[in-house]
Design an enzyme around this catalytic site. Structure first.
Site, short mmCIF file in Angstrom:
data_model
loop_
_atom_site.label_atom_id
_atom_site.label_comp_id
_atom_site.label_asym_id
_atom_site.label_seq_id
_atom_site.Cartn_x
_atom_site.Cartn_y
_atom_site.Cartn_z
N ASN A 8 0.84 -1.20 0.00
CA ASN A 8 0.00 0.00 0.00
C ASN A 8 0.88 1.25 0.00
OD1 ASN A 8 -2.70 -1.18 0.20
ND2 ASN A 8 -2.03 -1.92 2.19
N GLU A 40 -0.73 -9.14 7.88
CA GLU A 40 0.09 -9.17 9.10
C GLU A 40 1.47 -9.75 8.78
OE1 GLU A 40 0.20 -10.93 13.63
OE2 GLU A 40 -1.53 -11.42 12.37
N ASP A 69 9.94 -6.73 1.55
CA ASP A 69 10.02 -6.33 2.95
C ASP A 69 11.41 -5.78 3.15
OD1 ASP A 69 8.63 -6.04 5.44
OD2 ASP A 69 10.11 -7.39 6.27
N SER A 70 11.45 -4.60 3.71
CA SER A 70 12.76 -3.96 3.82
C SER A 70 12.84 -3.16 5.10
CB SER A 70 12.99 -3.05 2.61
OG SER A 70 11.88 -2.20 2.42
#
Length: 196
Positions: A8, A40, A69-70
Site C-alpha cells: 500500500n 500481518e 520487505d525492507s
C-alpha cells in the site's frame, strides 16, 4: 505479464514499477485489482515477511505477485530496528517516519561517528501464476548521521549517509536512489533470475 505488487506504499510501488518497466511487466497496485488488505507481517526475517505478503496476494488473485520487505539494520544496535523498522516507535500514520527517526537518534545519542555503520536490506519475493517462488535480497551500506538531512525519500532516508557518496538517501534524486538503493539491488538480482 501482469504482476500485482503487495504493497500500500506508493513509494515502493513507484520504485518497483520503475525498475521492472523495461522487462515488459505491467505492475498493478492492490487498488488496481480491487484488494484492500493489511497483511500481518509476523515473520522474523525480511525474507519471511516478503513471502507472507506475496503468497497472500497470489492466493487472492491467482496472478503473479511481488512483495518487498525492507528495513534498516544498525550494527551497534544488534540489527535494530530490523523487521520492526516501519513500527519502531509504535506510531502509526503520517507521523511514523518522524517518530522512528527520533527514536533511532535517541538510541544512538552516545554512539561515536566511527561506530554508526548500518545497512538497508530489501527482500523481494516474486511468485509466478503457477506458484513458483523466487526470493532475492539487496543491500546498501552506510552510516547513521547525527541529524536529518534532505527532502527526498521516506523512512530513515534523511539519517542514512550512503557509503562513498557523503550524502543521505534523502539528498539523492529518485533517479539516483533507484540506481543504488537496497530495493534496486534486490530488483536487479530478481531481473537476472527472471531473465534466466
Amino acid at each position: 505479464m501482469e504482476v500485482v505488487a503487495a504493497t500500500n506504499n506508493q513509494h515502493k510501488l513507484d520504485e518497483i514499477r520503475d525498475i521492472l518497466k523495461d522487462m515488459g511487466y505491467k505492475v498493478l497496485s492492490l487498488k488496481d485489482v480491487g484488494i484492500k488488505i493489511d497483511i500481518e507481517e509476523n515473520g522474523t526475517t525480511f525474507r519471511e515477511n516478503a513471502l507472507i505478503k506475496a503468497r497472500e496476494i497470489w492466493r487472492l488473485t491467482g496472478k503473479a505477485s511481488i512483495a518487498d520487505d525492507s528495513g534498516l539494520e544498525v550494527f551497534v544496535l544488534n540489527g535494530e530496528p530490523g523487521v520492526y523498522s516501519a513500527r519502531y516507535a509504535g506510531v502509526p500514520g503520517d507521523e511514523k517516519d518522524r517518530a522512528n527517526n527520533k527514536k533511532l537518534l535517541e538510541n544512538m545519542k552516545d554512539i561515536p561517528e566511527n561506530k554508526r555503520q548500518a545497512r538497508f536490506v530489501s527482500s523481494i519475493a516474486f511468485i509466478f501464476p503457477d506458484g513458483k517462488e523466487i526470493v532475492t535480497e539487496g543491500y546498501v551500506y552506510g552510516t547513521i548521521g547525527f541529524k536529518e538531512k534532505g527532502e527526498n525519500g521516506f523512512g530513515y532516508d534523511p539519517l542514512f549517509i550512503v557509503d562513498g557518496l557523503d550524502k543521505t538517501m534523502a539528498e539523492l534524486t529518485s533517479e539516483e536512489k533507484n540506481k543504488i538503493s537496497h530495493r534496486a539491488n534486490a530488483l536487479k538480482e530478481l531481473k537476472k533470475m527472471l531473465n534466466q
